[in-house]
Enzyme design. Structure first.
Site, PDB file in Angstrom:
ATOM      1  N   TYR A  50      50.907  40.763  32.838  1.00  0.00           N
ATOM      2  CA  TYR A  50      50.880  42.219  32.876  1.00  0.00           C
ATOM      3  C   TYR A  50      52.244  42.799  33.256  1.00  0.00           C
ATOM      4  O   TYR A  50      52.509  43.970  32.994  1.00  0.00           O
ATOM      5  CB  TYR A  50      49.845  42.728  33.878  1.00  0.00           C
ATOM      6  CG  TYR A  50      48.416  42.338  33.558  1.00  0.00           C
ATOM      7  CD1 TYR A  50      48.071  41.730  32.349  1.00  0.00           C
ATOM      8  CD2 TYR A  50      47.399  42.576  34.476  1.00  0.00           C
ATOM      9  CE1 TYR A  50      46.769  41.366  32.085  1.00  0.00           C
ATOM     10  CE2 TYR A  50      46.084  42.219  34.210  1.00  0.00           C
ATOM     11  CZ  TYR A  50      45.775  41.609  33.020  1.00  0.00           C
ATOM     12  OH  TYR A  50      44.476  41.252  32.764  1.00  0.00           O
ATOM     13  N   HIS A 149      44.003  23.249  24.449  1.00  0.00           N
ATOM     14  CA  HIS A 149      43.801  24.098  25.634  1.00  0.00           C
ATOM     15  C   HIS A 149      43.289  23.320  26.842  1.00  0.00           C
ATOM     16  O   HIS A 149      43.505  23.715  27.987  1.00  0.00           O
ATOM     17  CB  HIS A 149      42.826  25.231  25.290  1.00  0.00           C
ATOM     18  CG  HIS A 149      41.422  24.782  25.020  1.00  0.00           C
ATOM     19  ND1 HIS A 149      40.425  24.827  25.962  1.00  0.00           N
ATOM     20  CD2 HIS A 149      40.849  24.279  23.897  1.00  0.00           C
ATOM     21  CE1 HIS A 149      39.299  24.371  25.445  1.00  0.00           C
ATOM     22  NE2 HIS A 149      39.531  24.032  24.191  1.00  0.00           N
TER      23      HIS A 149
END
Length: 319
Positions: A50, A149
């Site tokens: 972010y 992943h």
């Protein structure tokens, strides 16, 4: 009375409502975090990606100085894809920015590309590039396409022995990829943070999480500000009958569902209003489920959050 917290598979309680900080503008996050924590919020959600964790940290510091205790605040953040081969390095950066010694929950974000080929995505930073969104010399995104992943999860598990995290979990994991992780993991994720609202119930992954003791955390719970959920007939009907706003109904839907909900705002009045969760009864929930089922049958489910890179992550088309 609506639930105020939920017990995780770690044994720790997680607040039912949290403040989201994604896309909060610079100069606004500090005040929002400080105000929320001093006015009843117990959970703050953030992420290295972010780009505002330092400002979140300033808000935390201000709240702590005002008497809020660190042990009463549940801090959740996330490792970004560029650090999937060096998870602890990203955690250390987040801890430094946030100004804390540990986080209560650390998540790994799963963004997937070329779904039919079962390939995962990881972005690899180059020297001098933005470490969150690295590019190749030609300007295209630098993507490692042979990364699985599940390879990052042992690093997440290892963090539990460092004292830097209290729990580990995942974000944006679909049923298929969560099943792949569960087949290999030693520690079952404590949470799965996903976009969730009546027009994107994601019941398949929610059911799997419930079956495996994984707590669901909902982001983008309102769909989009001013979006169709605010005027959906069952939402409006429930809101009018209970004397609350459609936003309150949409946020309360998650808590009634046994899900933690993240409400994002930087406006004090809205932050306070978002905390007014009401207890929805079975009749309310039946109407909202019927609404979701109808959208599913019509093929009208709607996702609002898409990766910002112009890369196909296997999400359905925006249209």
């Amino acid at each position: 009375m609506a639930a105020t917290s939920f017990k995780l598979n770690t044994g720790k309680e997680m607040p039912a409502l949290g403040l989201g900080t994604w896309q909060s503008k610079p100069g606004e996050v500090k005040a929002a975090v400080s105000y929320a924590l001093q006015n009843g919020y117990k959970l703050v959600d953030c992420a290295y990606c972010y780009g505002n964790e330092a400002e979140v940290g300033e808000g935390l510091k201000e709240a702590f100085a005002a008497g809020v205790r660190r042990e009463d605040v549940f801090i959740m953040t996330k490792v970004w894809a560029t650090y999937n081969t060096r998870v602890e390095e990203c955690l250390d950066k987040s801890l430094k920015a946030l100004g804390v010694d540990y986080v209560d929950m650390y998540l790994i974000v799963c963004f997937l590309v070329r779904d039919r080929e079962q390939l995962s995505l990881m972005l690899i930073p180059l020297l001098g590039n933005d470490d969150r969104f690295p590019t190749l010399p030609d300007g295209s995104r630098d993507i490692l396409r042979d990364w699985n992943h599940t390879e990052a999860w042992p690093q997440m598990e290892a963090l539990l022995g460092t004292g830097k995290v209290r729990g580990i979990g995942v974000s944006n994991y679909s049923k298929r990829y969560l099943e792949e992780l569960l087949a290999e993991c030693t520690v079952v994720p404590a949470v799965n943070q996903i976009e969730n609202h009546p027009s994107l119930p994601q019941q398949e992954i929610v059911d799997l999480c419930c079956a495996r003791g994984i707590h669901v955390v909902a982001y983008s719970p309102l769909g989009s500000t001013g979006g169709p959920l605010f005027t959906a007939a069952p939402v409006v009907e429930i809101a009018q009958r209970r004397g609350v706003s459609p936003a309150t109904v949409l946020l309360s839907y998650h808590v009634a569902r046994g899900t933690t909900v993240l409400a994002k705002s930087v406006t004090p009045a809205r932050i306070k209003a978002n905390a007014e969760i009401v207890k929805l009864d079975e009749e309310d929930m039946a109407k909202l489920r019927a609404y979701s089922d109808d959208l599913t049958a019509k093929g009208e489910l709607k996702r609002y959050v898409y990766p910002p890179f112009g890369i196909d992550f296997g999400f359905p088309d925006k249209s």
